[in-house]
Structure formats: structure tokens, C-alpha cells
Design an enzyme around this catalytic site. Structure first.
Site, short mmCIF file in Angstrom:
data_model
loop_
_atom_site.label_atom_id
_atom_site.label_comp_id
_atom_site.label_asym_id
_atom_site.label_seq_id
_atom_site.Cartn_x
_atom_site.Cartn_y
_atom_site.Cartn_z
N LYS A 116 32.33 43.76 44.84
CA LYS A 116 32.86 42.62 44.10
C LYS A 116 34.00 43.06 43.18
O LYS A 116 35.02 42.38 43.07
CB LYS A 116 31.75 41.94 43.29
CG LYS A 116 30.76 41.19 44.17
CD LYS A 116 29.62 40.62 43.35
CE LYS A 116 28.57 39.97 44.23
NZ LYS A 116 27.40 39.52 43.48
N ASN A 164 27.42 41.39 48.84
CA ASN A 164 26.76 41.24 47.54
C ASN A 164 26.71 42.50 46.69
O ASN A 164 26.11 42.49 45.63
CB ASN A 164 25.35 40.68 47.74
CG ASN A 164 25.40 39.26 48.25
OD1 ASN A 164 26.29 38.50 47.91
ND2 ASN A 164 24.44 38.89 49.08
N CYS A 165 27.34 43.56 47.12
CA CYS A 165 27.37 44.81 46.36
C CYS A 165 28.28 44.64 45.14
O CYS A 165 29.40 44.14 45.25
CB CYS A 165 27.88 45.92 47.27
SG CYS A 165 28.35 47.44 46.43
N ASP A 166 27.81 45.05 43.96
CA ASP A 166 28.59 44.91 42.73
C ASP A 166 29.91 45.68 42.79
O ASP A 166 30.94 45.19 42.32
CB ASP A 166 27.79 45.37 41.52
CG ASP A 166 26.68 44.40 41.16
OD1 ASP A 166 26.75 43.22 41.57
OD2 ASP A 166 25.72 44.82 40.47
#
Length: 123
Positions: A15, A10-12
Site C-alpha cells: 500500500k 492487502n500488504c501494508d
């Protein structure tokens, strides 16, 4: 040797890095070290290649929330123990190109370093 990207789902930044790999047709395996963990040996290998200072994510909230005593007097042994105990303190992503490591995501570096041999295949 397959490309592996290490990080947290879930780390930007993760992504963005995974989207870059997908958009460029690069086949890779994803290792979520928040779920699957990371071995002490792997962390030590990375530190030997790029330096523990490069691996330690000092900008993240996990590091910033540490007691002052844990943040002071950091050396390799202490930093590796912190990252092993709390993998979210490892800078993301770590891209293992099969002998070369890229830490963090910079599209221009990925464009230069990710082999064209890796492109055109999807994981």
C-alpha cells in the site's frame, strides 16, 4: 516498457509503495501474485538478477510458520520451490522497471531509481 509492481493487495508495504507511485504520477501495472500467481520462470529470472536470498521474505509469518525442516538447509532450488508454492513468501514489493528490479520499499530508493520518464502518466 511499462513498470510493473508485484505483490499482494492487502500488504501494508505494498500500500505504501503503490501510494508513493500514485503520489509521484508514475504509471504502473499491478500484479497480485496471490491471485494471479507467479511463474517459475519469472521467479528464476528475479533470483538470477537479485539473488534468491533477497527475494525470500524470512520475516513474514508464512515463512516463520514453516516446519523447521523446510527452513533449514535453504538453497536456491528449495527457496524458489517454497516461494512458488506460497507466493506470500516473496518479499514485497518487487518493482520491475523494465530491466531493473527493486525489492522491498524504500522511498529514497524509489525516488532515485524510478525514471522521471515514468512520471506524469497515470495507470
Amino acid at each position: 516498457m511499462p513498470i510493473t509492481i508485484y505483490g499482494i493487495k492487502n500488504c501494508d508495504t505494498m500500500k505504501k509503495a503503490r501510494a508513493w507511485l500514485d503520489d509521484h504520477g508514475v504509471a504502473y501495472d499491478f500484479h497480485d501474485y496471490k491471485l494471479a500467481g507467479i511463474t517459475q520462470d519469472k521467479l528464476k529470472q528475479w533470483a538470477d538478477k537479485v539473488g534468491w536470498e533477497t527475494l525470500l521474505n524470512r520475516a513474514g509469518t508464512t515463512f516463520k510458520k514453516l516446519p523447521d525442516g523446510d527452513r533449514e538447509g535453504l538453497n536456491e532450488r528449495k527457496a524458489l520451490a517454497l516461494m512458488l508454492a506460497q507466493p506470500s513468501m516473496i518479499k514485497r514489493p518487487v518493482l520491475d522497471l523494465g530491466g531493473k528490479l527493486l525489492v522491498g520499499f524504500k522511498p529514497d530508493v524509489y525516488g532515485t531509481e524510478v525514471s522521471s520518464k515514468s512520471r506524469g502518466r497515470k495507470a
